[in-house]
Design a protein around this motif. Structure first.
Motif, PDB file in Angstrom:
ATOM      1  N   MET A 122     -36.771 -21.130 -10.162  1.00 54.94           N
ATOM      2  CA  MET A 122     -35.554 -20.407 -10.508  1.00 54.94           C
ATOM      3  C   MET A 122     -35.739 -18.916 -10.227  1.00 54.94           C
ATOM      4  O   MET A 122     -36.806 -18.354 -10.435  1.00 54.94           O
ATOM      5  N   LYS A 123     -34.664 -18.280  -9.755  1.00 54.24           N
ATOM      6  CA  LYS A 123     -34.721 -16.867  -9.420  1.00 54.24           C
ATOM      7  C   LYS A 123     -34.180 -16.025 -10.579  1.00 54.24           C
ATOM      8  O   LYS A 123     -33.130 -16.338 -11.136  1.00 54.24           O
ATOM      9  N   VAL A 124     -34.927 -14.954 -10.901  1.00 57.09           N
ATOM     10  CA  VAL A 124     -34.484 -14.070 -11.978  1.00 57.09           C
ATOM     11  C   VAL A 124     -34.506 -12.624 -11.492  1.00 57.09           C
ATOM     12  O   VAL A 124     -35.414 -12.206 -10.787  1.00 57.09           O
ATOM     13  N   ILE A 159     -39.078 -13.597  -8.769  1.00 58.08           N
ATOM     14  CA  ILE A 159     -38.435 -12.328  -9.137  1.00 58.08           C
ATOM     15  C   ILE A 159     -37.680 -11.792  -7.927  1.00 58.08           C
ATOM     16  O   ILE A 159     -38.266 -11.594  -6.857  1.00 58.08           O
ATOM     17  N   VAL A 160     -36.382 -11.550  -8.096  1.00 61.70           N
ATOM     18  CA  VAL A 160     -35.548 -11.006  -7.024  1.00 61.70           C
ATOM     19  C   VAL A 160     -34.927  -9.706  -7.502  1.00 61.70           C
ATOM     20  O   VAL A 160     -34.878  -9.430  -8.700  1.00 61.70           O
ATOM     21  N   ASP A 161     -34.437  -8.887  -6.556  1.00 63.48           N
ATOM     22  CA  ASP A 161     -33.900  -7.576  -6.952  1.00 63.48           C
ATOM     23  C   ASP A 161     -32.387  -7.472  -6.854  1.00 63.48           C
ATOM     24  O   ASP A 161     -31.823  -6.392  -6.976  1.00 63.48           O
ATOM     25  N   LYS A 202     -27.988 -12.748  -6.330  1.00 58.25           N
ATOM     26  CA  LYS A 202     -28.789 -13.797  -5.684  1.00 58.25           C
ATOM     27  C   LYS A 202     -29.734 -14.493  -6.659  1.00 58.25           C
ATOM     28  O   LYS A 202     -30.659 -15.187  -6.263  1.00 58.25           O
ATOM     29  N   SER A 203     -29.493 -14.311  -7.943  1.00 56.67           N
ATOM     30  CA  SER A 203     -30.377 -14.877  -8.963  1.00 56.67           C
ATOM     31  C   SER A 203     -29.733 -16.062  -9.671  1.00 56.67           C
ATOM     32  O   SER A 203     -28.526 -16.287  -9.565  1.00 56.67           O
ATOM     33  N   LYS A 247     -19.407 -10.630 -15.304  1.00 51.92           N
ATOM     34  CA  LYS A 247     -18.448 -11.088 -14.295  1.00 51.92           C
ATOM     35  C   LYS A 247     -19.073 -12.015 -13.257  1.00 51.92           C
ATOM     36  O   LYS A 247     -18.371 -12.778 -12.587  1.00 51.92           O
ATOM     37  N   LEU A 248     -20.404 -11.954 -13.111  1.00 50.53           N
ATOM     38  CA  LEU A 248     -21.090 -12.830 -12.147  1.00 50.53           C
ATOM     39  C   LEU A 248     -21.142 -14.280 -12.629  1.00 50.53           C
ATOM     40  O   LEU A 248     -21.495 -15.176 -11.865  1.00 50.53           O
ATOM     41  N   LYS A 249     -20.809 -14.471 -13.929  1.00 53.33           N
ATOM     42  CA  LYS A 249     -20.774 -15.814 -14.538  1.00 53.33           C
ATOM     43  C   LYS A 249     -22.112 -16.537 -14.382  1.00 53.33           C
ATOM     44  O   LYS A 249     -22.180 -17.726 -14.034  1.00 53.33           O
TER      45      LYS A 249
END
Length: 423
Positions: free
Chosen positions: A1-3, A31-33, A37-38, A65-67
């Motif tokens: 999973m991406k966080v 880990i993503v920035d 995209k997470s 808002k990204l839900k």
């Protein structure tokens, strides 16, 4: 999973975010920035000032808002939980002294559960896995919380009473960082000068840090003058070590004794001036940073003029000027507030004075030659480094010189930085 983890506020908040990222990566998260995209977003909040709080509110709204599942950490969940829950009732909450629980909170949040973990674990936040924002800089927290009671401060409610970390763990944390190639160590906490563990104060802790092998610089973060005056001579002595940046962050807040007493700061204008005099006697070129609050309740025109007098007299290299904004739970929030127009006008006047002084001080560095540690990539072919007084120096180089100690000559001074050339 991406966080994705977003952090705001002080260096302790950034350190918390690095630890969260390290613990999550160790347990299998990527880990993503980019929050878009997470699979899960985490925000480490700050509410030390009203403008910062407003920025946090807007950021939480954007993330909502990204839900996507959201965890709100940092200081806001402790004292302003209701604001967060009005924006996003489903967001999980984690406190600043419980970051070690992030993996558990993340896993449960991804299952669709709302988790609230705001307990103070009373565990040192050192010697933990990290994903660091800067490959050259390591942030070491030496304590959390504060035993002082400044009338305007919400942070003490967020982080609780002072809890100092064991000296041997702090030394191990820094030693490990140096072995991993870190060249700049930031010592941070709510008030570094209040550190006291089994009779060891900040000065004795720094002495041990300076004995570590390797070539590195130590930046000492904010210290309350009320705490500094108790260890002044010892502190100045350790500051003379070549591994310590000659950088002092000593918040004045007001140049008026009457206002300092209302703020419950624990020192007088005269004591502050004497501290600065003592540091400069031994370290003439030391960079001194301070904080000023403009428009504290009850501040008269004369009180404000006294603050300007101190700014003119000391000539600080860095001044963080804040317009007073009442913080929840604080004694100052119950006092009669000043008219915002008066605060705005005083702030403008203070900024004009500070900007003039900064330019004057930086001009004195033109022609200086010496070693600079490159700790940041600039724009294009530029790099940003720090000299022994922690002065920012911008240098052009097509080579990658990040993390290197380079010889530089200062050719030009700007208000906020120096321009140098490689020798």
């Amino acid at each position: 999973m991406k966080v994705c983890i977003l952090a705001y506020g002080c260096s302790a908040s950034f350190s918390d975010s690095e630890i969260m990222a390290g613990l999550l990566r160790e347990s299998g998260f990527e880990i993503v920035d980019n929050p878009e995209k997470s699979d899960l977003n985490v925000i480490v909040t700050c509410n030390v000032k009203l403008p910062t709080e407003k920025r946090m509110v807007n950021k939480i709204k954007e993330l909502t808002k990204l839900k996507k599942p959201l965890i709100v950490g940092g200081c806001m969940p402790i004292t302003q939980r209701e604001i967060i829950e009005r924006i996003n009732p489903r967001a999980s909450l984690i406190g600043p002294n419980s970051v070690q629980k992030i993996v558990e909170v993340a896993n449960e949040t991804l299952k669709g559960k709302k988790v609230v973990f705001l307990e103070d674990l009373k565990k040192p936040k050192v010697c933990l896995p990290r994903v660091q924002r800067n490959p050259i800089i390591h942030i070491t927290q030496i304590s959390t919380g504060c035993n002082r009671a400044c009338a305007y401060c919400i942070v003490r409610f967020n982080k609780g009473s002072l809890f100092c970390y064991p000296t041997d763990l702090i030394i191990k944390d820094i030693k490990d960082a140096i072995s991993q190639g870190k060249k700049e160590i930031w010592i941070t906490s709510q008030d570094n000068a209040s550190y006291d563990f089994n009779g060891k104060n900040l000065a004795s802790l720094l002495e041990e840090v300076c004995k570590l092998d390797g070539k590195f610089f130590v930046r000492i973060g904010m210290m309350n003058p009320a705490s500094v005056k108790k260890i002044l001579e010892e502190l100045i002595e350790v500051y003379e070590n070549e591994k310590i940046f000659k950088f002092l962050h000593l918040p004045l807040q007001s140049g008026s004794n009457r206002i300092l007493e209302l703020m419950n700061r624990g020192y007088t204008r005269e004591e502050f001036l004497e501290m600065v005099k003592s540091f400069r006697k031994n370290l003439p070129r030391i960079t001194i940073a301070t904080d000023i609050i403009v428009g504290f309740p009850g501040e008269s025109e004369r009180d404000f003029e006294e603050t300007l007098e101190v700014l003119e007299k000391i000539k600080f290299d860095i001044v963080n000027i804040s317009k007073f904004g009442a913080r929840p739970l604080t004694p100052a929030s119950k006092l009669k507030q000043l008219d915002q127009r008066i605060i705005k006008e005083r702030s403008k006047k203070a900024h004009e004075l500070v900007n003039r002084i900064k330019e004057e001080l930086n001009e004195k560095w033109v022609g200086w030659e010496g070693e600079v540690l490159i700790d940041e990539k600039g724009i294009g072919n530029t790099w940003v480094g720090r000299n022994y007084c922690y002065k920012p120096v911008v240098i052009e180089s097509k080579e990658n010189i990040l993390g290197k100690f380079v010889k530089v000559k200062i050719e030009e001074a700007k208000a906020n930085y120096l321009k140098g050339v490689l020798e």
